[in-house]
Design an enzyme around this catalytic site. Structure first.
Site, mmCIF file in Angstrom:
data_model
loop_
_atom_site.group_PDB
_atom_site.id
_atom_site.type_symbol
_atom_site.label_atom_id
_atom_site.label_comp_id
_atom_site.label_asym_id
_atom_site.label_seq_id
_atom_site.Cartn_x
_atom_site.Cartn_y
_atom_site.Cartn_z
ATOM 1 N N HIS A 157 0.865 -1.196 0.000
ATOM 2 C CA HIS A 157 0.000 0.000 0.000
ATOM 3 C C HIS A 157 0.896 1.240 0.000
ATOM 4 C CE1 HIS A 157 -3.701 2.291 1.638
ATOM 5 N NE2 HIS A 157 -2.790 3.191 1.316
ATOM 6 N N HIS A 213 1.393 5.442 -1.771
ATOM 7 C CA HIS A 213 0.973 6.559 -2.624
ATOM 8 C C HIS A 213 2.208 7.089 -3.320
ATOM 9 C CE1 HIS A 213 -3.035 6.773 -0.770
ATOM 10 N NE2 HIS A 213 -2.385 6.300 0.277
ATOM 11 N N LEU A 214 2.280 6.883 -4.632
ATOM 12 C CA LEU A 214 3.453 7.358 -5.384
ATOM 13 C C LEU A 214 3.205 8.706 -6.029
ATOM 14 C CD1 LEU A 214 4.729 4.055 -7.083
ATOM 15 C CD2 LEU A 214 5.624 5.179 -5.035
ATOM 16 N N ARG A 215 1.942 9.170 -6.023
ATOM 17 C CA ARG A 215 1.583 10.463 -6.632
ATOM 18 C C ARG A 215 1.934 10.487 -8.119
ATOM 19 N NH1 ARG A 215 -1.438 10.770 -2.171
ATOM 20 N NH2 ARG A 215 -0.441 11.767 -0.400
ATOM 21 N N LYS A 222 -9.601 -0.649 -5.306
ATOM 22 C CA LYS A 222 -9.528 0.089 -4.049
ATOM 23 C C LYS A 222 -10.855 0.755 -3.742
ATOM 24 C CE LYS A 222 -7.999 1.983 -0.391
ATOM 25 N NZ LYS A 222 -6.736 2.441 0.170
ATOM 26 N N HIS A 259 -10.346 1.071 2.398
ATOM 27 C CA HIS A 259 -10.085 2.095 3.409
ATOM 28 C C HIS A 259 -11.267 2.009 4.370
ATOM 29 C CE1 HIS A 259 -8.439 6.082 4.800
ATOM 30 N NE2 HIS A 259 -9.598 5.981 5.447
ATOM 31 N N HIS A 269 -4.289 -0.566 6.190
ATOM 32 C CA HIS A 269 -3.734 0.269 7.274
ATOM 33 C C HIS A 269 -4.593 0.241 8.539
ATOM 34 C CE1 HIS A 269 -6.567 2.964 5.355
ATOM 35 N NE2 HIS A 269 -5.743 3.352 4.412
ATOM 36 N N ASP A 293 1.541 2.704 3.515
ATOM 37 C CA ASP A 293 0.681 3.884 3.354
ATOM 38 C C ASP A 293 1.516 5.166 3.341
ATOM 39 O OD1 ASP A 293 -1.611 5.333 2.889
ATOM 40 O OD2 ASP A 293 -2.235 5.389 4.980
ATOM 41 N N HIS A 333 3.019 14.618 1.182
ATOM 42 C CA HIS A 333 2.382 15.896 0.851
ATOM 43 C C HIS A 333 3.466 16.956 1.014
ATOM 44 C CE1 HIS A 333 -1.872 14.599 0.876
ATOM 45 N NE2 HIS A 333 -1.491 13.749 1.821
HETATM 46 C C1 NCD Z 1 -3.567 9.232 2.033
HETATM 47 C C2 NCD Z 1 -3.167 10.254 0.983
HETATM 48 O O1 NCD Z 1 -2.579 11.276 1.351
HETATM 49 O O2 NCD Z 1 -3.389 10.008 -0.203
HETATM 50 N N1 NCD Z 1 -3.517 9.847 3.329
HETATM 51 C C3 NCD Z 1 -3.401 9.220 4.515
HETATM 52 O O3 NCD Z 1 -3.490 9.874 5.558
HETATM 53 N N2 NCD Z 1 -3.153 7.929 4.594
HETATM 54 C C4 NCD Z 1 -4.903 8.672 1.719
HETATM 55 C C5 NCD Z 1 -5.231 7.426 2.491
HETATM 56 O O4 NCD Z 1 -4.636 6.371 2.292
HETATM 57 O O5 NCD Z 1 -6.118 7.496 3.357
HETATM 58 ZN ZN ZN Z 2 -3.238 5.172 1.736
#
Ligand code: NCD
Ligand code: ZN
Length: 348
Positions: free
Chosen positions: A17, A19-21, A103, A140, A178, A251, A255
């Site tokens: 899991h 987030h690679l953006r 997802k 989620h 998560h 996860d 940001h």
């Molecule tokens: C994730 C995100 O920033 O994309 N943020 C987080 O707090 N985990 C989104 C997510 O997985 O809930």
């Molecule tokens: Zn996530």
């Protein structure tokens, strides 16, 4: 705590899991994930979301294009489920090897989830199709009802949504993503082999007090939010138990710092630069280093019906200070445990 100075050798782990953006952020964060992991389940919550085969294919191409020459990192793509997702599209993506999983974000549960699921009856045909294919649904697990306390949203989701869904479709293979509560640990433990859960590094380390220690700590705010200490301890027991239904999913959710250090900051903790090192620290503290490989490298592939990686990695007991920031200017991201010294370092 027993001193363990021997290096640890593991099969190469995967991140189930992340987030690679996209764009500049993708280029900035991808090197950290590929340093540690051979494969990763890539979250589809871009703007607009990755909600069909063409979008996932194109996103995978952008990730591949951002890899250094010779990298064998494999991005495993997910389909963002909406109320109008067609079963045929999901099946086509799965059969073409573009989608590994689907997802489910409840609408408005977290970052970029506005297109998520509102009406669970409308997604029944997709879920039935996935159950037939053996395709995993990644959830989620938080209700979005504003009446429900933010610290209870995961446990209420289990009662109100997940349990009824599993009773209706017991053959559907589900990963509760998560997890943050003892209730989730107990629920997964009491279920059969079709339900598994990922556990992040940060939820093994912080409880909710950390978010307010000496002032508000925006870089420790994520969703699901960290809970009380008893929940953190339950997560540590689950991760180190050897139970094959629990496995690694960071996860890691970067940001840029101006969107975290602000009056209304984004949810997400960026752990990619030191995730494995933190998991190693936790397993060492729990005297369970011999179970780290199962959690990090074996249980995930087994659930996803993929072979474990052949390559090995080595973690050495060597102090390593996490950088204060990754990247430059307004685009910089503050990693989890920035400026702190960790006890393990992955050798590359
Ligand atoms: C994730 C995100 O920033 O994309 N943020 C987080 O707090 N985990 C989104 C997510 O997985 O809930
Ligand atoms: Zn996530």
């Amino acid at each position: 705590m027993p001193e363990n100075i021997d290096p640890i050798t593991l099969r190469r782990p995967d991140d189930w899991h992340v987030h690679l953006r996209d764009g500049v952020m993708l280029a900035a964060v991808l090197p950290f994930t590929i340093r540690q992991f051979a494969r990763a389940i890539v979250m589809p919550n871009l703007v607009p979301p990755v909600a069909d085969v063409a979008a996932a294919y194109a996103y995978r191409e952008r990730i591949r294009a951002a890899l250094p020459l010779g990298s064998d990192f494999a991005p495993l793509m997910t389909c963002y489920l909406t109320d109008t997702t067609e079963p045929e599209e999901v099946a086509r993506g799965y059969e073409k090897g573009v989608f590994t999983a689907v997802k489910l974000y409840p609408a408005w549960a977290t970052t970029n989830s506005a297109f998520g699921v509102i009406d669970y009856d409308r997604i029944t045909p997709v879920l039935e199709c996935m159950a037939g294919l053996g395709m995993p649904l990644l959830i989620h697990g938080e209700v979005t009802d504003p009446e429900v306390d933010v610290f209870d949203r995961e446990s209420v989701f289990i009662d109100r949504v997940l349990d009824p869904l599993r009773r209706r479709l017991p053959e559907l293979r589900i990963v509760l993503e998560h997890i943050t509560t003892k209730e989730a640990v107990d629920y997964v433990t009491s279920a059969g082999p079709n339900l598994a859960a990922t556990i992040t590094a940060h939820h093994l380390v912080i409880n909710r007090n950390a978010i307010f220690a000496g002032g508000i700590r925006p870089h420790l705010y994520c969703l699901p939010i960290a809970k009380r200490e008893k929940h953190r301890l339950a997560l540590r027991r689950a991760a180190t138990s050897g139970d094959e239904r629990f496995f690694l999913g960071t996860d890691s959710a970067p940001h840029a710092f101006p969107t975290k250090e602000t009056a209304c900051g984004c949810a997400g903790i960026f752990t990619a630069p030191c995730a494995l090192e933190i998991y190693a620290e936790v397993f060492e503290e729990e005297a369970a280093l011999d179970r780290l490989e199962a959690f990090a490298s074996l249980n995930g592939p087994q659930f996803y019906r993929l072979p474990p990686n052949d390559a090995r990695i080595t973690l050495r007991r060597e102090s390593f200070t996490v950088p204060q920031r990754i990247g430059e200017g307004d685009r910089a991201v503050v990693p989890f445990r920035a400026g702190e010294t960790l006890r393990w370092r992955l050798q590359v």
